[in-house]
Motif scaffolding. Structure first.
Motif, PDB file in Angstrom:
ATOM      1  N   GLY A 141       0.886  -1.233  -0.039  1.00  0.00           N
ATOM      2  CA  GLY A 141      -0.007  -0.006   0.042  1.00  0.00           C
ATOM      3  C   GLY A 141       0.824   1.221  -0.010  1.00  0.00           C
ATOM      4  O   GLY A 141       1.927   1.012   0.466  1.00  0.00           O
ATOM      5  N   ASN A 142       0.592   2.263  -0.624  1.00  0.00           N
ATOM      6  CA  ASN A 142       1.106   3.562  -0.343  1.00  0.00           C
ATOM      7  C   ASN A 142      -0.049   4.647  -0.161  1.00  0.00           C
ATOM      8  O   ASN A 142      -1.392   4.519   0.070  1.00  0.00           O
ATOM      9  CB  ASN A 142       1.729   3.925  -1.748  1.00  0.00           C
ATOM     10  CG  ASN A 142       0.890   4.021  -2.792  1.00  0.00           C
ATOM     11  OD1 ASN A 142      -0.436   3.959  -2.793  1.00  0.00           O
ATOM     12  ND2 ASN A 142       1.513   4.180  -3.909  1.00  0.00           N
ATOM     13  N   PHE A 201       5.092   0.850   3.654  1.00  0.00           N
ATOM     14  CA  PHE A 201       5.709   1.443   4.904  1.00  0.00           C
ATOM     15  C   PHE A 201       4.533   2.072   5.588  1.00  0.00           C
ATOM     16  O   PHE A 201       3.990   2.882   5.163  1.00  0.00           O
ATOM     17  CB  PHE A 201       6.500   2.570   4.163  1.00  0.00           C
ATOM     18  CG  PHE A 201       7.882   2.334   3.626  1.00  0.00           C
ATOM     19  CD1 PHE A 201       9.067   1.769   4.153  1.00  0.00           C
ATOM     20  CD2 PHE A 201       7.599   2.400   1.941  1.00  0.00           C
ATOM     21  CE1 PHE A 201       9.912   1.406   3.188  1.00  0.00           C
ATOM     22  CE2 PHE A 201       8.700   1.900   1.317  1.00  0.00           C
ATOM     23  CZ  PHE A 201       9.911   1.657   1.781  1.00  0.00           C
ATOM     24  N   PHE A 202       4.829   1.754   6.983  1.00  0.00           N
ATOM     25  CA  PHE A 202       3.877   2.508   7.878  1.00  0.00           C
ATOM     26  C   PHE A 202       4.469   3.933   8.127  1.00  0.00           C
ATOM     27  O   PHE A 202       5.541   4.393   7.870  1.00  0.00           O
ATOM     28  CB  PHE A 202       3.831   1.667   9.343  1.00  0.00           C
ATOM     29  CG  PHE A 202       3.226   0.485   9.128  1.00  0.00           C
ATOM     30  CD1 PHE A 202       1.819   0.647   9.478  1.00  0.00           C
ATOM     31  CD2 PHE A 202       3.654  -0.722   8.847  1.00  0.00           C
ATOM     32  CE1 PHE A 202       0.968  -0.653   9.263  1.00  0.00           C
ATOM     33  CE2 PHE A 202       2.965  -1.788   8.882  1.00  0.00           C
ATOM     34  CZ  PHE A 202       1.514  -1.917   9.172  1.00  0.00           C
ATOM     35  N   ASP A 203       3.272   4.928   8.598  1.00  0.00           N
ATOM     36  CA  ASP A 203       3.794   6.153   8.868  1.00  0.00           C
ATOM     37  C   ASP A 203       4.417   6.036  10.344  1.00  0.00           C
ATOM     38  O   ASP A 203       5.272   6.859  10.341  1.00  0.00           O
ATOM     39  CB  ASP A 203       2.596   7.208   8.819  1.00  0.00           C
ATOM     40  CG  ASP A 203       2.071   7.320   7.359  1.00  0.00           C
ATOM     41  OD1 ASP A 203       2.861   7.257   6.258  1.00  0.00           O
ATOM     42  OD2 ASP A 203       0.769   7.572   7.294  1.00  0.00           O
ATOM     43  N   HIS A 260      10.810   0.407  -8.756  1.00  0.00           N
ATOM     44  CA  HIS A 260       9.192   0.716  -8.663  1.00  0.00           C
ATOM     45  C   HIS A 260       8.910   1.330  -7.280  1.00  0.00           C
ATOM     46  O   HIS A 260       8.236   2.387  -7.244  1.00  0.00           O
ATOM     47  CB  HIS A 260       8.534  -0.730  -8.501  1.00  0.00           C
ATOM     48  CG  HIS A 260       7.128  -0.448  -8.728  1.00  0.00           C
ATOM     49  ND1 HIS A 260       6.242  -0.676  -9.994  1.00  0.00           N
ATOM     50  CD2 HIS A 260       6.188  -0.178  -7.875  1.00  0.00           C
ATOM     51  CE1 HIS A 260       4.935  -0.274  -9.827  1.00  0.00           C
ATOM     52  NE2 HIS A 260       4.923  -0.165  -8.437  1.00  0.00           N
ATOM     53  N   VAL A 261       9.565   0.825  -6.289  1.00  0.00           N
ATOM     54  CA  VAL A 261       9.208   1.573  -5.083  1.00  0.00           C
ATOM     55  C   VAL A 261       9.612   2.872  -4.907  1.00  0.00           C
ATOM     56  O   VAL A 261       8.714   3.807  -4.439  1.00  0.00           O
ATOM     57  CB  VAL A 261      10.067   0.842  -4.000  1.00  0.00           C
ATOM     58  CG1 VAL A 261       9.328   1.143  -2.398  1.00  0.00           C
ATOM     59  CG2 VAL A 261      10.404  -0.714  -4.091  1.00  0.00           C
ATOM     60  N   TYR A 313       5.995   5.872  -2.687  1.00  0.00           N
ATOM     61  CA  TYR A 313       5.928   5.345  -1.507  1.00  0.00           C
ATOM     62  C   TYR A 313       6.592   5.994  -0.374  1.00  0.00           C
ATOM     63  O   TYR A 313       6.229   5.743   0.876  1.00  0.00           O
ATOM     64  CB  TYR A 313       6.584   3.972  -1.578  1.00  0.00           C
ATOM     65  CG  TYR A 313       5.743   2.840  -2.419  1.00  0.00           C
ATOM     66  CD1 TYR A 313       4.527   2.266  -1.788  1.00  0.00           C
ATOM     67  CD2 TYR A 313       5.773   2.973  -3.602  1.00  0.00           C
ATOM     68  CE1 TYR A 313       3.641   1.408  -2.694  1.00  0.00           C
ATOM     69  CE2 TYR A 313       4.770   1.975  -4.410  1.00  0.00           C
ATOM     70  CZ  TYR A 313       4.040   1.234  -3.859  1.00  0.00           C
ATOM     71  OH  TYR A 313       3.146   0.403  -4.793  1.00  0.00           O
ATOM     72  N   LEU A 314       7.676   6.834  -1.012  1.00  0.00           N
ATOM     73  CA  LEU A 314       8.502   7.562  -0.052  1.00  0.00           C
ATOM     74  C   LEU A 314       8.539   9.089  -0.236  1.00  0.00           C
ATOM     75  O   LEU A 314       8.172   9.565  -1.289  1.00  0.00           O
ATOM     76  CB  LEU A 314      10.026   7.206  -0.178  1.00  0.00           C
ATOM     77  CG  LEU A 314      10.054   5.398   0.130  1.00  0.00           C
ATOM     78  CD1 LEU A 314      11.595   5.275  -0.363  1.00  0.00           C
ATOM     79  CD2 LEU A 314       9.946   5.109   1.558  1.00  0.00           C
ATOM     80  N   GLU A 315       8.560   9.613   0.676  1.00  0.00           N
ATOM     81  CA  GLU A 315       8.841  11.153   0.624  1.00  0.00           C
ATOM     82  C   GLU A 315      10.194  11.687   0.555  1.00  0.00           C
ATOM     83  O   GLU A 315      11.004  10.945   0.851  1.00  0.00           O
ATOM     84  CB  GLU A 315       8.262  11.907   2.007  1.00  0.00           C
ATOM     85  CG  GLU A 315       6.717  11.036   1.993  1.00  0.00           C
ATOM     86  CD  GLU A 315       5.752  11.906   3.104  1.00  0.00           C
ATOM     87  OE1 GLU A 315       6.643  12.671   3.879  1.00  0.00           O
ATOM     88  OE2 GLU A 315       4.605  11.941   3.304  1.00  0.00           O
TER      89      GLU A 315
END
Lengths: 324, 324
Positions: free
Chosen positions: B151-152, B184-186, B227-228, B233-235
């Motif tokens: 999930g994202n 990734f969880f917040d 892809h990730v 998915y990331l900031e």
DNA sequence: AAGCCGGGTGAACAAACGTGCAAGGAGGGG
DNA sequence: CCCCTCCTTGCACGTTTGTTCACCCGGCTT
């Protein structure tokens, strides 16, 4: 072979492997492969042939276990052996049948033989046909051992049998042990004596602990007699004796009746193949049969529990399960 | 599906098997087979395609053990893993590379997976490519399990990951276990909490005893990001953090440094892939890499001992062994 | 050194193969 | 009952592959 030849050889294998990979794993056309290998398309075609012929490419057919052919299932249920039915059209000649079954067996044989194993092999037209097609598979420390003598009144039979055995040995990189005795001794006492020779008893000992046996069936009274019966190994008197004993077939020159029994068959005292009690100790016993002429012979061999894996053409398989 | 359909289905399989046998074991031409099967040559062509596509026909390439490619040997010696080098021309694009390596892996994967096994699979462009080509092999009681959440911020990621996993599951007849959490969880605490949920801990337990793991490598700072790194998915802050920690790659969203270490990489507390100590318990760990952009990432993964079997394109393999 | 010989090569041809297409047929819905 | 849809089939064509042939090249003989 010179050093240059050797490295050229290994270049060729390397190229064949690459080509095979590109062709079978990556689905490139031969044209594309030729381009990547900086050669011509024809050479790639040849490389791939080579790769298949030498067993670099291994093609197997795996029927999903839930759907073996109806015939194979029936045979398994009825006789408790694994059957490999080779599809052959009903109108095929017996020669065709033999050739096609042999080809199939030759392709699949590698699945039964591996490094450090001992395989016993009979000889005859069926084995001959198989030997001419067997696909190579490199093994280490494996042995191939002749099951029964091949000499007759005219020749020592060495060339015929050794040609066959040699082809198997070459294909698997196995050490070949020949059995330099006649198919049938004239005198049982000679056999007894020779059997005590250390050179021979060493072979017999190997036979007793082989991992795989590969053999066809003889059928003395069918219309298309097997090699043994046409090759001048037996005399009129022998035939009469076989007939009197109601023999229906033989495995590696040991004869048996329709019920699988062998007791009191005089010729067996002079034959050179492994006793059935020995043969039955072998874990995998591969029997190759083609043509309905061998049906009676096959039934007897099944009764005698000589077979763990049967390779047979479709019509014969059908006939086998047809009438109880 | 009606009863009629089912039997038609099995007829088709039976015909395909027969055709395959006649074609690959007996070397008949499609014409001859068409005749024997009372159909047209085109249908036979289609039958054979079907047989290959569904894994009825299994084509393997077995390099004689004395002659693995020089590169595979070198990699084995240097890193103590089994390498499968996929030949790809040097001038191929990275997309080509990925596709061709994936195709090769898809074809060979069946050799690593069998009935009653559990295989863990990551997701990403490499896995996606493989999944689109994987050749079926029927197994019983086998399980496929998602290694890390997908999930994202925008989606649950379920469709993308489940599409990939689903194709593997379908090909092997395996039960698919999805992992419905974000990549990734917040907040690390949320992960902790969820990890204690029984539904999740059941999955984690399965992960810890899987037989095979299949994954690609992420390489956050290469020019063609995985892809990730492209999928939201990331900031920015995350990237900065990774950069500060000198991360060179990730396996299933767990990051590592060039020396294979993971300690103190904060993002890992929020990632969802299996801890490396868990992963290293898996007997076979298949890693698929293509393109020199992932070289640093690959070196790190090797240092971290994450890989037992490496599938890699030729140029990357060469680069791997080139400079110490 | 010239000349033969065996093995391997690419070009050209013939055979075998894959695939788009139109026709036919079974099944399901109107 | 008809029609529509979907799937399968065989044909025709273009592509791919196998094979023959003339040629070349290195090694060995004379």
């Amino acid at each position: 072979m010179s050093l240059v030849d050797e490295s050229a050889q290994s270049d060729r294998v390397r190229d064949a492997l690459t080509a095979a990979h590109l062709y079978y794993m990556q689905d490139l056309t031969m044209d594309a492969i030729a381009h990547e290998l900086h050669t011509s398309r024809s050479s790639v075609s040849r490389l791939l042939s080579h790769a298949r012929a030498t067993g670099l490419v291994d093609i197997q057919i795996r029927s999903p276990l839930d759907a073996p052919s109806r015939l194979e299932l029936l045979i398994q249920e009825r006789f408790h052996i694994t059957a490999h039915v080779v599809p052959v059209p009903d109108h095929a000649t017996d020669v065709d049948r033999l050739e096609r079954v042999a080809l199939s067996v030759a392709r699949i044989l590698g699945q039964f033989f591996d490094s450090n194993m001992v395989m016993g092999i009979a000889w005859g037209s069926t084995m001959n046909a198989i030997s001419r097609h067997v696909t190579p598979k490199q093994t280490h420390g494996s042995q191939i051992i002749q099951l029964n003598g091949a000499g007759n009144m005219r020749t020592t039979g060495l060339s015929y049998a050794s040609e066959i055995l040699g082809r198997f040995g070459y294909a698997f990189g196995a050490h070949v042990h020949q059995f330099p005795v006649p198919a049938f001794f004239d005198n049982p006492a000679t056999k007894q004596a020779l059997w005590r020779e250390r050179s021979v008893s060493r072979l017999l000992e190997m036979q007793s602990r082989m991992d795989v046996a590969l053999f066809g069936l003889g059928s003395p009274f069918s219309e298309v007699p097997s090699h043994v019966y046409a090759g001048g190994y037996l005399e009129e008197a022998d035939y009469a004796s076989l007939s009197r004993s109601e023999v229906v077939g033989d495995v590696a020159t040991i004869f048996y009746r329709a019920d699988g029994s062998t007791d009191g068959i005089q010729l067996n005292a002079r034959g050179t193949g492994p006793d059935f009690t020995v043969l039955r100790q072998t874990p995998r016993r591969l029997c190759v049969v083609s043509g309905t002429a061998k049906l009676a012979s096959l039934r007897g061999a099944l009764k005698a529990d000589l077979i763990t894996d049967l390779f047979v053409d479709e019509s014969t398989a059908r006939a086998l399960v047809a009438n109880a």
